[in-house]
Design an enzyme around this catalytic site. Structure first.
Site, short mmCIF file in Angstrom:
data_model
loop_
_atom_site.label_atom_id
_atom_site.label_comp_id
_atom_site.label_asym_id
_atom_site.label_seq_id
_atom_site.Cartn_x
_atom_site.Cartn_y
_atom_site.Cartn_z
N SER A 123 0.84 -1.19 0.00
CA SER A 123 0.00 0.00 0.00
C SER A 123 0.88 1.25 0.00
O SER A 123 1.74 1.40 -0.86
CB SER A 123 -0.97 -0.04 1.19
N GLU A 220 -1.28 -3.43 -7.94
CA GLU A 220 -2.57 -3.67 -7.31
C GLU A 220 -3.02 -2.36 -6.70
O GLU A 220 -2.27 -1.38 -6.69
CB GLU A 220 -2.46 -4.77 -6.25
N HIS A 285 -4.23 -6.03 -1.51
CA HIS A 285 -5.05 -5.75 -0.34
C HIS A 285 -6.06 -6.84 -0.05
O HIS A 285 -6.69 -6.82 1.01
CB HIS A 285 -5.79 -4.42 -0.54
#
Length: 319
Positions: A123, A220, A285
């Protein structure tokens, strides 16, 4: 651009962990719930590791509540953990937001001199993955953070990280059954990437990545609507960041809207590159998230006959 930019070279890999290893836990981005942190520490202790919590890991910025303390304190925690010779690895507690604010406060020559260590996060931590690659020359791990739901509640995610840290040769081939070829083909290169919105935010900043010729991009994201993903990928394309990229492996797109719409964006923005693209490889995630080594030579297989799609590291993630 692709004719002049040097091809990505493999980065220096850190040592694998062994029972009794001392691991520092830092919070470079958002604030960390104390109960989740303690639960994560207990799991690490169950792996026969000795976790050490950075001094400011549970801080909250006095006025900007979305930050885990001040930029200076967050940078100091990471700096001191990395340069402490008794620390074998640095694990992030969570993502959120804030790495962009502190990355330039780190003493990168000192970090480079301290040598590589296992560094784990995803992230917002993508900013630091890029910095470790470009400013220190170190390979890192796109993997779960210890105070997050994925690590605490999903055994498959934990097992993938544990295997990577202790027995990296056992997890060189990655790819869940969900992985399919969006664009068939086979490519070899050095892995790089992470959360795609952070890669786009990094583009054009001092020290950011130039065209990644010969790289295998892994991407992602979470909570980015399809039109926003379109803009993110378009920014990377316009900035030339993807020029010469050899292949793309896509992970999860949790809460990014109906997957059919997400897939249409990926096909539209990446399909014209003329390189293999794999979707739903199994990282990010979402649950059952694999740990992906960044900065290692690998092969992306995307057979067009419905065969298994995989990303295979040519060397273990850790030495």
């Amino acid at each position: 651009m692709t004719g002049t930019a040097p091809a990505l070279a493999p980065l220096r890999r850190p040592a694998r962990l062994r029972p009794g290893a001392r691991v520092a836990v830092v919070a470079p981005s958002g604030p960390v719930p104390a109960d989740r942190l303690e639960a994560g520490l207990d799991l690490l202790r169950g792996w026969d590791l000795e976790p050490v919590v950075a001094p400011h890991a549970l801080d909250r910025h006095p006025t900007l509540g979305y930050l885990a303390g001040t930029d200076e304190d967050r940078a100091r925690d990471l700096q001191e953990a990395w340069c402490d010779p008794s620390v074998d690895a640095v694990l992030c507690a969570r993502g959120g937001y804030g790495a962009h604010r502190m990355v330039d406060l780190l003493d990168w020559p000192a970090i480079r001199a301290a040598g590589p260590k296992a560094f784990v996060g995803y992230s917002d931590i993508t900013v630091l993955h890029e910095a470790f690659a470009l400013r220190a020359g170190f390979s890192t791990l796109h993997g779960p953070m210890i105070a997050t739901e994925a690590f605490l509640d999903d055994a498959a995610t934990r097992d993938a990280l544990r295997s990577t840290l202790f027995e990296p040769e056992s997890v060189r081939t990655l790819g869940l059954d969900t992985a399919v070829a969006l664009v068939p083909g086979r490519a070899r290169g050095v892995t790089y990437g992470g959360c795609v919105s952070l890669l786009a935010a990094d583009a054009g900043t001092p020290g950011a990545r130039t065209p990644a010729r010969g790289g295998l991009l892994v991407i992602e994201d979470v909570t980015e609507d399809p039109y926003r993903l379109d803009g993110i990928l378009t920014r990377l394309l316009r900035a030339g960041t993807l020029d010469g990229t050899a292949g793309v492996a896509c992970g999860s797109w949790q809460d990014c809207g109906p997957y059919g719409e997400v897939r249409a964006v990926l096909a539209d923005r990446l399909g014209g590159l003329g390189i293999p693209v794999v979707e739903e490889l199994g990282f990010g995630h979402g649950r059952a998230a694999l740990t992906v080594p960044l900065g290692v030579p690998a092969v992306l297989d995307a057979p067009g006959d419905g065969g298994r799609c995989t990303l295979t590291a040519e060397v273990p993630a850790l030495v």
